[in-house]
Design a protein around this motif. Structure first.
Motif, PDB file in Angstrom:
ATOM      1  N   ALA A  55       3.241   7.511  -8.753  1.00  0.00           N
ATOM      2  CA  ALA A  55       2.767   8.151  -7.541  1.00  0.00           C
ATOM      3  C   ALA A  55       3.677   8.502  -6.365  1.00  0.00           C
ATOM      4  CB  ALA A  55       1.428   7.229  -6.816  1.00  0.00           C
ATOM      5  N   PHE A  56       4.926   7.905  -6.500  1.00  0.00           N
ATOM      6  CA  PHE A  56       5.709   8.179  -5.411  1.00  0.00           C
ATOM      7  C   PHE A  56       7.273   8.640  -5.998  1.00  0.00           C
ATOM      8  CE2 PHE A  56       8.688   7.135  -1.767  1.00  0.00           C
ATOM      9  CZ  PHE A  56       8.051   8.430  -0.831  1.00  0.00           C
ATOM     10  N   SER A  57       8.078   7.490  -6.015  1.00  0.00           N
ATOM     11  CA  SER A  57       9.283   7.667  -6.300  1.00  0.00           C
ATOM     12  C   SER A  57      10.014   7.737  -7.589  1.00  0.00           C
ATOM     13  CB  SER A  57      10.310   6.741  -5.505  1.00  0.00           C
ATOM     14  OG  SER A  57      10.049   5.554  -5.967  1.00  0.00           O
ATOM     15  N   GLY A  58       9.376   6.847  -8.497  1.00  0.00           N
ATOM     16  CA  GLY A  58       9.832   6.675  -9.824  1.00  0.00           C
ATOM     17  C   GLY A  58      11.321   5.861  -9.795  1.00  0.00           C
ATOM     18  N   GLU A  59      11.465   5.145  -8.752  1.00  0.00           N
ATOM     19  CA  GLU A  59      12.527   4.302  -8.648  1.00  0.00           C
ATOM     20  C   GLU A  59      12.523   3.324  -9.653  1.00  0.00           C
ATOM     21  OE1 GLU A  59      13.152   3.012  -4.861  1.00  0.00           O
ATOM     22  OE2 GLU A  59      13.647   4.757  -3.881  1.00  0.00           O
ATOM     23  N   SER A  60      11.445   2.793 -10.091  1.00  0.00           N
ATOM     24  CA  SER A  60      11.489   1.773 -11.351  1.00  0.00           C
ATOM     25  C   SER A  60      12.213   2.395 -12.683  1.00  0.00           C
ATOM     26  CB  SER A  60      10.021   1.576 -11.728  1.00  0.00           C
ATOM     27  OG  SER A  60       9.355   2.771 -12.106  1.00  0.00           O
ATOM     28  N   ASP A  61      12.027   3.614 -12.921  1.00  0.00           N
ATOM     29  CA  ASP A  61      12.947   4.174 -13.952  1.00  0.00           C
ATOM     30  C   ASP A  61      14.219   3.930 -13.785  1.00  0.00           C
ATOM     31  OD1 ASP A  61      10.311   5.223 -14.478  1.00  0.00           O
ATOM     32  OD2 ASP A  61      10.928   7.202 -14.190  1.00  0.00           O
ATOM     33  N   PRO A 102       6.796   0.285  -5.053  1.00  0.00           N
ATOM     34  CA  PRO A 102       5.634   0.643  -4.412  1.00  0.00           C
ATOM     35  C   PRO A 102       4.727   1.708  -5.288  1.00  0.00           C
ATOM     36  CG  PRO A 102       7.020   0.138  -2.514  1.00  0.00           C
ATOM     37  CD  PRO A 102       7.706   0.166  -3.876  1.00  0.00           C
ATOM     38  N   ASP A 103       3.663   1.674  -5.584  1.00  0.00           N
ATOM     39  CA  ASP A 103       3.088   3.016  -6.197  1.00  0.00           C
ATOM     40  C   ASP A 103       3.444   3.495  -7.635  1.00  0.00           C
ATOM     41  OD1 ASP A 103       1.499   2.824  -4.256  1.00  0.00           O
ATOM     42  OD2 ASP A 103       2.527   4.314  -2.923  1.00  0.00           O
ATOM     43  N   ASP A 104       4.624   2.822  -8.168  1.00  0.00           N
ATOM     44  CA  ASP A 104       4.868   3.066  -9.426  1.00  0.00           C
ATOM     45  C   ASP A 104       4.129   2.557 -10.497  1.00  0.00           C
ATOM     46  OD1 ASP A 104       6.959   4.655  -8.415  1.00  0.00           O
ATOM     47  OD2 ASP A 104       8.546   3.640  -9.539  1.00  0.00           O
ATOM     48  N   ASP A 105       4.027   3.000 -11.530  1.00  0.00           N
ATOM     49  CA  ASP A 105       3.070   2.540 -12.598  1.00  0.00           C
ATOM     50  C   ASP A 105       4.030   1.967 -13.847  1.00  0.00           C
ATOM     51  OD1 ASP A 105       0.670   2.255 -13.717  1.00  0.00           O
ATOM     52  OD2 ASP A 105       0.490   4.543 -14.785  1.00  0.00           O
ATOM     53  N   GLU A 106       3.392   1.408 -14.499  1.00  0.00           N
ATOM     54  CA  GLU A 106       3.865   0.791 -16.141  1.00  0.00           C
ATOM     55  C   GLU A 106       3.013   0.635 -17.020  1.00  0.00           C
ATOM     56  OE1 GLU A 106       5.282  -3.472 -17.520  1.00  0.00           O
ATOM     57  OE2 GLU A 106       5.973  -2.895 -15.772  1.00  0.00           O
ATOM     58  N   PRO A 138       1.634  -8.781  -7.718  1.00  0.00           N
ATOM     59  CA  PRO A 138       0.964  -7.788  -7.649  1.00  0.00           C
ATOM     60  C   PRO A 138       2.204  -6.469  -6.884  1.00  0.00           C
ATOM     61  CG  PRO A 138      -0.206  -9.320  -6.647  1.00  0.00           C
ATOM     62  CD  PRO A 138       0.972  -9.943  -7.159  1.00  0.00           C
ATOM     63  N   ARG A 139       2.110  -5.443  -7.599  1.00  0.00           N
ATOM     64  CA  ARG A 139       2.955  -4.522  -7.143  1.00  0.00           C
ATOM     65  C   ARG A 139       2.486  -3.725  -5.863  1.00  0.00           C
ATOM     66  NH1 ARG A 139       6.394  -0.896  -9.826  1.00  0.00           N
ATOM     67  NH2 ARG A 139       5.661  -1.590 -11.984  1.00  0.00           N
ATOM     68  N   PRO A 140       3.436  -3.767  -4.688  1.00  0.00           N
ATOM     69  CA  PRO A 140       2.889  -3.264  -3.301  1.00  0.00           C
ATOM     70  C   PRO A 140       2.572  -2.066  -3.218  1.00  0.00           C
ATOM     71  CG  PRO A 140       5.424  -3.663  -3.504  1.00  0.00           C
ATOM     72  CD  PRO A 140       4.686  -4.168  -4.777  1.00  0.00           C
ATOM     73  N   THR A 141       1.937  -1.559  -2.396  1.00  0.00           N
ATOM     74  CA  THR A 141       1.552  -0.050  -2.166  1.00  0.00           C
ATOM     75  C   THR A 141       2.153   0.325  -0.673  1.00  0.00           C
ATOM     76  OG1 THR A 141      -0.389  -0.476  -1.326  1.00  0.00           O
ATOM     77  CG2 THR A 141      -0.569  -0.382  -3.669  1.00  0.00           C
ATOM     78  N   ARG A 142       2.161   1.661  -0.539  1.00  0.00           N
ATOM     79  CA  ARG A 142       2.623   2.126   0.682  1.00  0.00           C
ATOM     80  C   ARG A 142       1.689   2.042   1.713  1.00  0.00           C
ATOM     81  NH1 ARG A 142       7.820   4.177   0.249  1.00  0.00           N
ATOM     82  NH2 ARG A 142       8.516   4.418  -1.615  1.00  0.00           N
TER      83      ARG A 142
END
Length: 268
Positions: A55-61, A102-106, A138-142
């Protein structure tokens, strides 16, 4: 790509993949460590490249990519932090941080790649996966939702053992259903859910047999159930709405309520 990764497509043929088991040897040799680090690097490379609905940055990638690079360097003897064990925890930190963006998916696919990498990290460090890798934070959200007030329940060890056993029977039933269904569904996602649930059932069974005291076993089972329930919801979205998967997930949600002591099955 190494041989471990090349075997994955066998799932599509409907064969049950046996969950990987950890063999805790006193120590792994340098060549064994190099091979394991190389496999970790390959799995995290695959994980970083899955198609996620961020939903946002994709920094998890990027974080998973960094973990992969650290692992592949370690396979060549270039440790990021003094020695192999410290390097394992550097890689684990990348995975854990990726799960907190925050807001990334898996997706299920990404989860399976991360689990495969984590099992190999556990062998190198001779440490259980759950002590290194986040599974139910829990993954945080913005825009965080208001925190709910929950009541912490206390049970005797005998009550905890009974809760654990009741939850396991639901998990085992869910596992039997999805194992039979997977042979007909011919879906990579269903195969992945089946294999992951099989791993969680196995670890729950081992915890029950160990009859450990304290909060560990129940907390671990609760965390495993939260993770796989969320994955079932992600796979069985409105467009799919598979009634068998709904039924399996209902069994897992019942197991989660039992293991958390929320069904009133025991007198406090």
């Amino acid at each position: 790509m190494n041989a471990v990764l090349e075997k994955q497509p066998a799932k599509a043929q409907g064969r049950k993949a046996k969950p990987a088991t950890l063999t805790h040897a006193p120590a792994t040799s340098v060549s064994e460590q190099s091979a394991l680090f190389a496999q970790v690097g390959d799995f995290l490379t695959l994980a970083s490249g899955t198609d996620e609905d961020h939903a946002f940055s994709g920094e998890s990638d990027r974080l998973l990519s960094i973990g992969a690079m650290i692992a592949l360097d370690a396979a060549k003897g270039k440790f990021s932090n003094t020695n192999a064990e410290n390097t394992v925890y550097d890689i684990a930190a990348c995975i854990n941080t990726a799960r907190l963006v925050p807001d990334d998916d898996e997706s299920v696919e990404r989860t399976l790649h991360i689990n495969n990498a984590a099992e190999r990290l556990a062998i190198i460090a001779d440490t259980p996966v759950h002590q290194m890798i986040f599974t139910d934070v829990p993954r945080p959200t913005r825009t965080p939702a208001p925190a709910s007030v929950s009541k912490h329940k206390h049970f005797t060890q005998a009550q905890r053992n009974e809760l654990h056993w009741l939850a396991y029977t639901y998990m085992e039933c869910a596992g039997s259903v999805i194992s039979q269904y997977a042979e007909h569904a011919n879906s990579e996602e269903v195969f992945a859910l089946r294999d992951l649930l099989g791993t969680y059932c196995e670890s729950t069974d081992e915890a029950i047999k160990a009859a450990e005291s304290g909060d560990g076993p129940l907390a671990d089972t609760s965390a495993d159930l939260s993770k796989i329930i969320n994955l079932f919801h992600a796979v069985n979205h409105d467009d799919r709405s598979d009634q068998v998967l709904h039924g399996v997930n209902h069994l897992l949600m019942s197991a989660k309520r039992i293991v958390d002591g929320d069904l009133g099955v025991l007198d406090e």
